[in-house]
Motif scaffolding. Sequence first.
Motif, PDB file in Angstrom:
ATOM      1  N   SER A  51      83.585  51.034  77.309  1.00  0.00           N
ATOM      2  CA  SER A  51      83.535  51.384  78.734  1.00  0.00           C
ATOM      3  C   SER A  51      84.637  52.349  79.127  1.00  0.00           C
ATOM      4  O   SER A  51      85.607  52.556  78.377  1.00  0.00           O
ATOM      5  N   MET A  52      84.475  52.904  80.323  1.00  0.00           N
ATOM      6  CA  MET A  52      85.518  53.722  80.937  1.00  0.00           C
ATOM      7  C   MET A  52      86.015  52.943  82.156  1.00  0.00           C
ATOM      8  O   MET A  52      85.228  52.535  83.016  1.00  0.00           O
ATOM      9  N   THR A  53      87.325  52.722  82.187  1.00  0.00           N
ATOM     10  CA  THR A  53      87.897  51.998  83.326  1.00  0.00           C
ATOM     11  C   THR A  53      87.968  52.934  84.528  1.00  0.00           C
ATOM     12  O   THR A  53      88.304  54.113  84.395  1.00  0.00           O
ATOM     13  N   LEU A  54      87.648  52.397  85.695  1.00  0.00           N
ATOM     14  CA  LEU A  54      87.626  53.229  86.901  1.00  0.00           C
ATOM     15  C   LEU A  54      88.997  53.256  87.575  1.00  0.00           C
ATOM     16  O   LEU A  54      89.927  52.556  87.156  1.00  0.00           O
ATOM     17  N   HIS A  55      89.105  54.072  88.600  1.00  0.00           N
ATOM     18  CA  HIS A  55      90.404  54.316  89.230  1.00  0.00           C
ATOM     19  C   HIS A  55      90.480  53.691  90.632  1.00  0.00           C
ATOM     20  O   HIS A  55      91.454  53.037  90.983  1.00  0.00           O
ATOM     21  N   LYS A  56      89.398  53.903  91.414  1.00  0.00           N
ATOM     22  CA  LYS A  56      89.484  53.511  92.829  1.00  0.00           C
ATOM     23  C   LYS A  56      88.785  52.197  93.149  1.00  0.00           C
ATOM     24  O   LYS A  56      89.094  51.582  94.169  1.00  0.00           O
ATOM     25  N   ALA A  57      87.803  51.805  92.353  1.00  0.00           N
ATOM     26  CA  ALA A  57      87.076  50.552  92.636  1.00  0.00           C
ATOM     27  C   ALA A  57      87.929  49.389  92.121  1.00  0.00           C
ATOM     28  O   ALA A  57      87.906  49.052  90.943  1.00  0.00           O
ATOM     29  N   LEU A  58      88.711  48.798  93.017  1.00  0.00           N
ATOM     30  CA  LEU A  58      89.724  47.813  92.622  1.00  0.00           C
ATOM     31  C   LEU A  58      89.514  46.471  93.301  1.00  0.00           C
ATOM     32  O   LEU A  58      89.050  46.413  94.439  1.00  0.00           O
ATOM     33  N   THR A  59      89.940  45.409  92.604  1.00  0.00           N
ATOM     34  CA  THR A  59      90.104  44.110  93.258  1.00  0.00           C
ATOM     35  C   THR A  59      91.589  43.779  93.264  1.00  0.00           C
ATOM     36  O   THR A  59      92.265  43.933  92.239  1.00  0.00           O
ATOM     37  N   THR A  60      92.105  43.370  94.410  1.00  0.00           N
ATOM     38  CA  THR A  60      93.489  42.892  94.486  1.00  0.00           C
ATOM     39  C   THR A  60      93.450  41.387  94.706  1.00  0.00           C
ATOM     40  O   THR A  60      92.790  40.913  95.639  1.00  0.00           O
ATOM     41  N   THR A  61      94.134  40.663  93.826  1.00  0.00           N
ATOM     42  CA  THR A  61      94.116  39.195  93.922  1.00  0.00           C
ATOM     43  C   THR A  61      95.539  38.651  93.950  1.00  0.00           C
ATOM     44  O   THR A  61      96.348  38.973  93.075  1.00  0.00           O
ATOM     45  N   SER A  62      95.835  37.863  94.976  1.00  0.00           N
ATOM     46  CA  SER A  62      97.137  37.194  95.073  1.00  0.00           C
ATOM     47  C   SER A  62      96.952  35.713  94.803  1.00  0.00           C
ATOM     48  O   SER A  62      95.998  35.097  95.299  1.00  0.00           O
ATOM     49  N   ILE A  63      97.853  35.164  94.012  1.00  0.00           N
ATOM     50  CA  ILE A  63      97.803  33.722  93.736  1.00  0.00           C
ATOM     51  C   ILE A  63      99.128  33.118  94.197  1.00  0.00           C
ATOM     52  O   ILE A  63     100.182  33.431  93.643  1.00  0.00           O
ATOM     53  N   HIS A  64      99.035  32.294  95.218  1.00  0.00           N
ATOM     54  CA  HIS A  64     100.213  31.533  95.637  1.00  0.00           C
ATOM     55  C   HIS A  64     100.141  30.199  94.909  1.00  0.00           C
ATOM     56  O   HIS A  64      99.114  29.515  94.961  1.00  0.00           O
ATOM     57  N   TYR A  65     101.188  29.847  94.159  1.00  0.00           N
ATOM     58  CA  TYR A  65     101.101  28.639  93.330  1.00  0.00           C
ATOM     59  C   TYR A  65     102.244  27.673  93.609  1.00  0.00           C
ATOM     60  O   TYR A  65     103.333  28.071  94.017  1.00  0.00           O
ATOM     61  N   SER A  66     101.955  26.397  93.432  1.00  0.00           N
ATOM     62  CA  SER A  66     103.027  25.413  93.379  1.00  0.00           C
ATOM     63  C   SER A  66     102.640  24.383  92.324  1.00  0.00           C
ATOM     64  O   SER A  66     101.457  24.210  91.989  1.00  0.00           O
ATOM     65  N   ASN A  67     103.642  23.741  91.795  1.00  0.00           N
ATOM     66  CA  ASN A  67     103.486  22.862  90.653  1.00  0.00           C
ATOM     67  C   ASN A  67     103.633  21.427  91.144  1.00  0.00           C
ATOM     68  O   ASN A  67     104.647  21.094  91.730  1.00  0.00           O
ATOM     69  N   ASN A  68     102.597  20.592  90.931  1.00  0.00           N
ATOM     70  CA  ASN A  68     102.677  19.219  91.429  1.00  0.00           C
ATOM     71  C   ASN A  68     102.498  18.232  90.274  1.00  0.00           C
ATOM     72  O   ASN A  68     101.418  18.136  89.705  1.00  0.00           O
ATOM     73  N   TYR A  69     103.580  17.521  89.934  1.00  0.00           N
ATOM     74  CA  TYR A  69     103.531  16.663  88.742  1.00  0.00           C
ATOM     75  C   TYR A  69     102.681  15.419  88.945  1.00  0.00           C
ATOM     76  O   TYR A  69     102.310  14.761  88.001  1.00  0.00           O
ATOM     77  N   ASN A  70     102.330  15.111  90.195  1.00  0.00           N
ATOM     78  CA  ASN A  70     101.589  13.863  90.440  1.00  0.00           C
ATOM     79  C   ASN A  70     100.085  14.050  90.527  1.00  0.00           C
ATOM     80  O   ASN A  70      99.374  13.144  90.887  1.00  0.00           O
ATOM     81  N   GLN A  71      99.593  15.227  90.237  1.00  0.00           N
ATOM     82  CA  GLN A  71      98.144  15.397  90.367  1.00  0.00           C
ATOM     83  C   GLN A  71      97.516  15.600  88.986  1.00  0.00           C
ATOM     84  O   GLN A  71      98.162  16.076  88.050  1.00  0.00           O
ATOM     85  N   GLU A  72      96.216  15.217  88.875  1.00  0.00           N
ATOM     86  CA  GLU A  72      95.575  15.304  87.564  1.00  0.00           C
ATOM     87  C   GLU A  72      94.538  16.409  87.474  1.00  0.00           C
ATOM     88  O   GLU A  72      94.036  16.723  86.411  1.00  0.00           O
ATOM     89  N   GLU A  73      94.192  16.988  88.638  1.00  0.00           N
ATOM     90  CA  GLU A  73      93.175  18.036  88.635  1.00  0.00           C
ATOM     91  C   GLU A  73      93.668  19.185  89.492  1.00  0.00           C
ATOM     92  O   GLU A  73      94.293  18.954  90.539  1.00  0.00           O
ATOM     93  N   VAL A  74      93.393  20.421  89.040  1.00  0.00           N
ATOM     94  CA  VAL A  74      93.836  21.604  89.785  1.00  0.00           C
ATOM     95  C   VAL A  74      93.337  21.545  91.241  1.00  0.00           C
ATOM     96  O   VAL A  74      92.227  21.079  91.515  1.00  0.00           O
TER      97      VAL A  74
END
Length: 349
Positions: A33-56
């Motif tokens: 393939s040829m990668t495009l220049h202008k057709a973009l997706t911007t994705t932000s992931i805000h994360y925190s780590n929780n030791y008491n949970q078992e599922e995302v």
Amino acid sequence: MQGKMTWESPSNIALVKYWGKYGDQLPQNPSLSMTLHKALTTTSIHYSNNYNQEEVKLSFLFDDQPNADFEKRLFHYLVRLTDRYPLISRLRLEVSSRNTFPHSSGIASSASAFSALALGLLSVIEEVSGEKRNTDSFFQEASNLARMGSGSASRSVYGGYVVWGKTDGFPKYSNSTAHPVTTAIHPVFQEMHDSILIVNAATKKVGSSAGHGLMNTNPFAKVRYQQAEQHVIEMHQVLTNGDLERFIQIVEQEALTLHALMMASQPGYLLLEGGTLAIIDRVKQFRNDTKIPLCFTLDAGPNVHLLYPASYKAEIDDLIKRELLLFCTSNHFLDDGIGHGPTKVTNQG
Ligand code: DP6
């Protein structure tokens, strides 16, 4: 621990098509393939780590709005990845995504979406685990994770020309990750343009995953997989020697073969529309009359990508406005071209 990661990733257009898969999102044939220049997706992931949970824990916004369908797909994707990265199940993730191209433009967004997501997720995993890969290994793993979301996304992790899938004579190419083409690219292919003509922006009648599935019973599948591999091998030579004539032959044969395979599936189906065929006809006529090396390619839909060297932009813009826009929905086309690949956004606003 908490933080935010943002990646911007482009879409890509396949010159040699991936069509048919097996196992856990592995391709039946190599693609390029040829990668495009202008057709973009911007994705932000805000994360925190929780030791008491078992599922995302996940929330997802697209263009600042909740999107239940994509959130569900994303959740299943994350659960699948916990086998590989158990720490994902302890994360709380707020993912928010937007595209530079209009939502209903008919442009395949799963490639840029899963590429941006995989890059972001891997950055989060590195941050939380404190285990950093080197650059090569980071992008290889991001390509692998992107593939598990959508096959074509594995290629969007790199800029320029990219191959995904085992190929004879290229021992480094593999079915699990994509690789950039590292042979010298002829100047004529270093500045390719892609004008995307939107014939119909509606959601596809038959989605890509169902289409791939139908290759399992397609009587032409075996010979197609061999042809695609031959085309990938030959395309390497073409990209190096600048043979535009052969480039055009391969690219157009690939586009038409993709749709021929759909028609020859059991049951067969047709995604080409009247406007698609009219545009293809005029492109061929124009090339005959002017000798300008313009060619077309197609995704799994009715929209047409016009590929040509940047030096012919004025002539092609004129052709589009004069003869082709009338076949496009709301007189719509997107002006794009070859791009350098994803970027990490360091200013987190
Ligand atoms: C025709 O990557 O969308 O665009 O792996 O099921 O998500 P999934 O399929 P997808 O298929 C793309 C098919 C294509 C050709 C290509 O991009 O190579």
